[in-house]
Each structure stands twice: as structure tokens, then as C-alpha cells.
Design a protein around this motif. Structure first.
Motif, PDB file in Angstrom:
ATOM      1  N   ASN A 185       0.839  -1.210   0.000  1.00 19.11           N
ATOM      2  CA  ASN A 185       0.000   0.000   0.000  1.00 19.11           C
ATOM      3  C   ASN A 185       0.868   1.252   0.000  1.00 19.11           C
ATOM      4  O   ASN A 185       0.584   2.235  -0.710  1.00 19.11           O
ATOM      5  CB  ASN A 185      -0.904   0.040   1.226  1.00 19.11           C
TER       6      ASN A 185
ATOM      7  N   HIS B 237       2.566   1.692  -3.436  1.00 18.90           N
ATOM      8  CA  HIS B 237       1.572   2.159  -4.427  1.00 18.90           C
ATOM      9  C   HIS B 237       1.266   3.641  -4.201  1.00 18.90           C
ATOM     10  O   HIS B 237       1.159   4.413  -5.173  1.00 18.90           O
ATOM     11  CB  HIS B 237       0.294   1.334  -4.295  1.00 18.90           C
ATOM     12  N   SER B 238       1.179   4.044  -2.951  1.00 17.61           N
ATOM     13  CA  SER B 238       0.917   5.452  -2.623  1.00 17.61           C
ATOM     14  C   SER B 238       2.086   6.330  -3.055  1.00 17.61           C
ATOM     15  O   SER B 238       1.894   7.433  -3.574  1.00 17.61           O
ATOM     16  CB  SER B 238       0.666   5.606  -1.117  1.00 17.61           C
ATOM     17  N   ARG B 239       3.321   5.850  -2.840  1.00 18.99           N
ATOM     18  CA  ARG B 239       4.511   6.586  -3.291  1.00 18.99           C
ATOM     19  C   ARG B 239       4.452   6.836  -4.798  1.00 18.99           C
ATOM     20  O   ARG B 239       4.752   7.928  -5.278  1.00 18.99           O
ATOM     21  CB  ARG B 239       5.784   5.793  -2.966  1.00 18.99           C
TER      22      ARG B 239
ATOM     23  N   LEU C 128       1.841   6.896  -6.816  1.00 20.03           N
ATOM     24  CA  LEU C 128       0.792   7.849  -7.186  1.00 20.03           C
ATOM     25  C   LEU C 128       1.224   9.288  -6.887  1.00 20.03           C
ATOM     26  O   LEU C 128       1.045  10.188  -7.721  1.00 20.03           O
ATOM     27  CB  LEU C 128      -0.494   7.532  -6.416  1.00 20.03           C
TER      28      LEU C 128
ATOM     29  N   GLU D  11      -8.370   9.219  -4.789  1.00 17.65           N
ATOM     30  CA  GLU D  11      -7.322   8.200  -4.661  1.00 17.65           C
ATOM     31  C   GLU D  11      -5.997   8.835  -4.259  1.00 17.65           C
ATOM     32  O   GLU D  11      -5.246   8.276  -3.444  1.00 17.65           O
ATOM     33  CB  GLU D  11      -7.162   7.443  -5.980  1.00 17.65           C
TER      34      GLU D  11
ATOM     35  N   ALA E 277      -3.761   8.316  -0.889  1.00 22.67           N
ATOM     36  CA  ALA E 277      -2.332   7.989  -0.955  1.00 22.67           C
ATOM     37  C   ALA E 277      -1.521   8.936  -0.085  1.00 22.67           C
ATOM     38  O   ALA E 277      -0.589   8.520   0.615  1.00 22.67           O
ATOM     39  CB  ALA E 277      -1.856   8.048  -2.404  1.00 22.67           C
TER      40      ALA E 277
END
Length: 326
Positions: free
Chosen positions: A43, A46-48, A50, A65, A69
């Protein structure tokens, strides 16, 4: 935090208006959201990705989203190191990490040994949280850290033991009043230690000053000792306000309930835990939102060399801002 992700484009500081109290309350509720403890390393990565796409212009606008993030990174990653903060010391774990210690400190009729044990445990947890989330560009020396710890422990234990011995001697008060005062002793101890801790750990800021910036352009204008006094003073005040609902409301409510309902020890413990937990989750964001993180102040309240500063356009600078700190 999301600020640790590189890119030429700045992220919005928050999806809420941090110039208003209610905006800061909603922002604080997000920062302290315990659901963020469930995020996985995937998670976080994935946030990094985005946030990196946004900061490098590949995503044009903030979306739900992207806000999620940002929340994941802000609640997990240290802004200086770019690495996850150890799980128990994250802001999203604040309520749960402090629950056991708070219940211990607010347990009725602890005695001297129990009082000392829980006050020392509380200050040890505070040091761990402060160290894990501290500014890594100006770290405390081991000597400063040890001094701050022992001074805070001394303050909290002295106040707790001293007041515990004093309250029963107040014969002019009714037994109920002495009971209420006795239940508030942990609050006095935690607050005094918190204030001592803030001023000790940030004494260098008061001695050397902190950076201040043009309120409109963000340009750095210099270093101010008076701004440091405001910053540290507000932080100390915020520690008092943060502790007040959690350390005052549950013991007072428990006293009222005990007058109306006879409780066994297990029931009393369960009620105490429930009161502390619910109060912490509900009231903490309101306390955290009291002061803005970036404070704005009139130049006339600072040193005289800030009074007549002008921008390149010739316009006078009336207000500056500074980072209050945690």
C-alpha cells in the motif's frame, strides 16, 4: 510523509482549510486515524508511486485516490528519512499506544510504587514517540535526550507523589472533593512533565531562533528568537490541551458513575478503559486542531529588524509565518 517523495511540483498541504479550526480538526482526525495502522508495505509503495506521478506532472489534479495515498504516506513515512516510522510510535497509533499507560495512570488507589511506575512508563513512551518523529536534520544529542528524559520523569513523579500526599491532608474540603482532586493528580503530573519536556528538547530553538518566512511569497526572511518563543510556547500549550480531555474527563465520569452504581474491580477496569478509549478517539482531533502547524504573526511582534522589510515590488511585509513544530 508525502513530502519525502521527490518532484518539482508541490502537493497541497491538506484537503481541508487549515486556516480554520474546523478544517484543522478534520485534518487531525485523518492524521490520527487508527485504520492507517492496517496499511501494508505494498500500500505504501503504491501510494509513493501515485504521489510521485502527481509531483512530476504525470497526474494533473488531486483525486480521492491521491488524497488517500497522501494520507497513507503522511501517517506512515518520516518526512526526513523517507522510511516508515516504527509502528507503535506513529500518530495513527497514538491512542492505542497510550491506552495501556493512560489506564494505568488513571487507576484509582495506585499507591506510591504504582504511581512512580506508570509515570516513568509514560515518560519513556513519550521519549520513544518524540525520538521516532523528531526532525532528523537537527537531531538531539544523547546528552540532551537523557537530560530531557530524566527532567520529565523527575517533574512528573514529584508532582504525582507530592499531590497524592497533599490531597488527603486537605481536611477543609469534603471527602468527595478530595476524591475528585485525587483522581486529577495524574493529569497535573503529565502536564507538568510535558511542558518541561517541550522547553528542554527545544531550548536550542529559543537560544538560536527559528526561520521565518514572508506570509505571502514564502521567501525566507531570517531567524527570530521571539518567533521561537511563540512556537515553543504554543507547542507546550498544545500538550496541555491534548492531555486535558483524556486525563480529566474519564476519571471525573468514573467518579460520577461509581456514586450511582456499585462496580466490581473487573467492571470498573472495563468501564475505565471504555471511557478513556472513546474520549481519546472523539476528543483528540479537537485538541490537536487548536493551533495551526504553520503560524502567521505580525512583524511588529518580532525583533525590530523585521519591522521595515519590503518585497522586491516595494510593498511592506506585514506578516510572517513560521513552523510551530510538534
Amino acid at each position: 510523509m508525502a513530502s519525502s517523495v521527490s518532484g518539482p511540483r508541490d502537493l497541497p498541504e491538506s484537503q481541508y482549510d487549515l486556516s480554520t479550526y474546523w478544517g484543522r480538526v478534520k485534518h487531525s482526525a485523518g492524521v490520527s486515524d487508527p485504520r492507517m495502522l492496517l496499511v501494508t508495505p505494498s500500500n505504501v509503495e503504491h501510494s509513493r508511486e501515485l504521489i510521485s506521478q502527481y509531483k512530476n506532472g504525470r497526474i494533473k489534479d488531486m483525486t480521492p485516490e491521491l488524497w488517500k495515498a497522501k494520507k497513507v504516506l503522511d501517517s506512515t513515512i518520516h518526512p526526513d528519512t523517507g522510511k516508515p516510522v516504527m509502528l507503535p510510535f506513529r500518530m495513527s497509533s497514538y491512542v492505542l499506544s497510550n491506552l495501556v499507560v493512560t489506564v494505568g495512570m488513571l487507576t484509582p488507589n495506585l499507591g506510591t510504587i504504582g504511581t512512580l511506575f506508570w509515570q516513568i512508563t509514560n515518560q519513556s513512551l513519550n521519549v520513544a514517540i518524540n525520538t521516532a518523529n523528531s526532525n532528523k536534520s537537527h537531531p538531539l544529542t544523547p546528552t540532551q535526550l537523557v537530560t530531557s528524559y530524566f527532567m520529565a520523569v523527575t517533574a512528573s513523579c514529584s508532582v504525582a507523589v507530592g499531590l497524592n500526599s497533599l490531597v488527603p491532608k486537605l481536611k477543609s474540603l469534603s471527602p468527595y472533593s478530595r476524591l475528585v482532586l485525587g483522581r486529577l493528580v495524574p493529569f497535573a503530573a503529565v502536564v507538568s512533565a510535558g511542558v518541561v519536556n517541550v522547553f528542554l528538547m527545544r531550548s536550542e530553538e529559543i537560544r538560536k531562533g527559528i526561520s521565518v518566512y514572508d506570509d505571502e511569497t514564502g521567501k525566507e526572511l531570517g531567524v527570530s528568537k521571539k518567533a521561537a518563543v511563540y512556537a515553543v510556547g504554543e507547542t507546550a500549550t498544545s500538550r496541555v490541551l491534548n492531555a486535558t480531555p483524556i486525563m480529566v474527563l474519564p476519571p471525573l465520569m468514573l467518579v460520577r458513575l461509581q456514586r450511582k452504581i456499585r462496580m466490581s474491580k473487573p467492571v470498573e477496569l472495563a468501564v475505565n478503559i471504555g471511557l478513556i478509549l472513546s474520549t481519546s478517539f472523539v476528543v483528540l482531533p479537537f485538541a490537536l486542531g487548536t493551533f495551526p502547524q504553520r503560524e502567521s504573526i505580525d512583524t511588529k511582534r518580532l525583533e525590530s529588524h523585521f519591522w521595515d522589510l519590503k518585497r522586491d515590488s516595494g510593498e511592506s511585509i506585514r506578516k510572517v509565518q513560521f513552523n510551530r513544530g510538534m
